[in-house]
Design an enzyme around this catalytic site. Structure first.
Site, PDB file in Angstrom:
ATOM      1  N   SER A   1       0.829  -1.202   0.000  1.00 11.21           N
ATOM      2  CA  SER A   1       0.000   0.000   0.000  1.00 11.21           C
ATOM      3  C   SER A   1       0.871   1.264   0.000  1.00 11.21           C
ATOM      4  CB  SER A   1      -0.967  -0.030   1.191  1.00 11.21           C
ATOM      5  OG  SER A   1      -1.948   0.960   1.074  1.00 11.21           O
TER       6      SER A   1
ATOM      7  N   ASP B   1      -9.548  -4.544  -5.126  1.00 11.14           N
ATOM      8  CA  ASP B   1      -8.988  -3.593  -4.159  1.00 11.14           C
ATOM      9  C   ASP B   1      -9.852  -2.339  -4.128  1.00 11.14           C
ATOM     10  OD1 ASP B   1      -7.397  -1.723  -2.713  1.00 11.14           O
ATOM     11  OD2 ASP B   1      -5.583  -2.793  -3.291  1.00 11.14           O
TER      12      ASP B   1
ATOM     13  N   HIS C   1      -8.048  -5.148  -0.585  1.00 12.23           N
ATOM     14  CA  HIS C   1      -6.815  -4.467  -0.183  1.00 12.23           C
ATOM     15  C   HIS C   1      -6.119  -5.290   0.905  1.00 12.23           C
ATOM     16  CE1 HIS C   1      -4.177  -1.023  -0.269  1.00 12.23           C
ATOM     17  NE2 HIS C   1      -4.256  -0.876   1.039  1.00 12.23           N
TER      18      HIS C   1
END
Length: 281
Positions: free
Chosen positions: A165, A227, A260
């Site tokens: 991320s 995501d 995610h």
């Protein structure tokens, strides 16, 4: 008249104490943090960096950078898995510090750099304005970790950056701007920052932080198809930019049904990629 005996209270408390000890022992057996409580406590210290040594001799290093609002504890479970196969690899896990995050109304948040919006739609393109000052600080910190490993005698070609991320964005910027010719960079659920500053220089397209040798570096990229934080479009645009920048070795993986997060398949692919990149010596 029969004499009444007082209840044996001390003995009762002894049994209660023994029961408590058994409960605590059983709980620790049921849930113990990966790699133990000492690592867990150290990995929760903001701004600190912990080192998890490999099982064998130290011949390579992976610097693993966590995501937004997390700390090194976020990636310890993945490291615990990787070190079972990567015996000669030691892991450096830096933790971010608190900063007032614009996207959360200036609430202090563990972050590598500021972000002004986290409520994005799948159609939103890569950002056109980012916290360049904050990015420069994290790049300096990660480059310092690379220099520290080289000072220990670890060859530059035996150092890999990994990030998830916002940690992916930090790792990628640090990798493409590193004067050291590191072995590679692994990017999970992230993006290429400062893409709006990519320009044509002579006959080549260049990122503003890109070194002359960066495009030779292997890149692993994993991204969840679903995501909902860093949408797949950002990954696709980032991969296209890397190709334009001349990157020759990109292992791009899209994982169906994954949001995610790092799924089981992605962790296995990352492990295989690292094992090829950092074989025992």
């Amino acid at each position: 008249m029969r004499e009444k005996r007082a209840p044996d209270r001390p003995l009762r408390w002894v049994f209660r104490g023994l029961f408590g000890l058994v409960f605590v022992y059983a709980f620790n057996l049921w849930w113990t943090p990966p790699l133990g409580w000492d690592v867990w406590r150290a990995s929760n210290v903001p701004g600190d960096t912990i080192e998890i040594l490999g099982i064998g001799r130290h011949s390579a290093t992976v610097i693993f950078i966590h995501g937004l609002a997390g700390n090194a504890a976020q990636v310890v479970p993945v490291v615990a898995r990787l070190r079972q196969r990567l015996w000669q690899v030691s892991f450096l896990l830096p933790s971010a510090t608190f900063l007032p995050l614009t996207a959360k109304g200036a609430v202090d948040t563990l972050a590598w750099f500021d972000i002004d919006n986290v409520q994005l739609t799948p159609d939103d393109p890569l950002p056109e304005l980012e916290d360049e000052e904050g990015m420069e600080k994290v790049i300096t910190r990660i480059h310092g970790l690379i220099d520290g490993e080289m000072a220990k005698g670890i060859e530059q070609e035996r150092i890999v950056l990994v990030g998830f991320s916002q940690g992916c964005a930090s790792a990628l910027l640090s990798a493409i701007s590193s004067e050291a010719k590191i072995a590679g960079v692994a990017c999970m659920s992230g993006w290429l920052p400062l893409s709006y500053k990519i320009k044509k220089v002579g006959t080549h397209v260049r990122h503003p932080l890109q070194t002359d040798h960066a495009h030779h570096m292997p890149v692993f990229w994993g991204h969840g198809e679903l995501d909902d934080v860093v949408h797949l479009r950002w990954a696709e645009e980032s991969i296209a930019h890397l190709a334009d920048l001349g990157f020759e070795n990109i292992d791009y993986n899209i994982y169906p049904y994954l949001k995610h997060d790092m799924g089981k398949e992605e962790k296995q692919d990352l492990e295989d990629w690292l094992a090829k990149l950092l074989p025992p010596t």
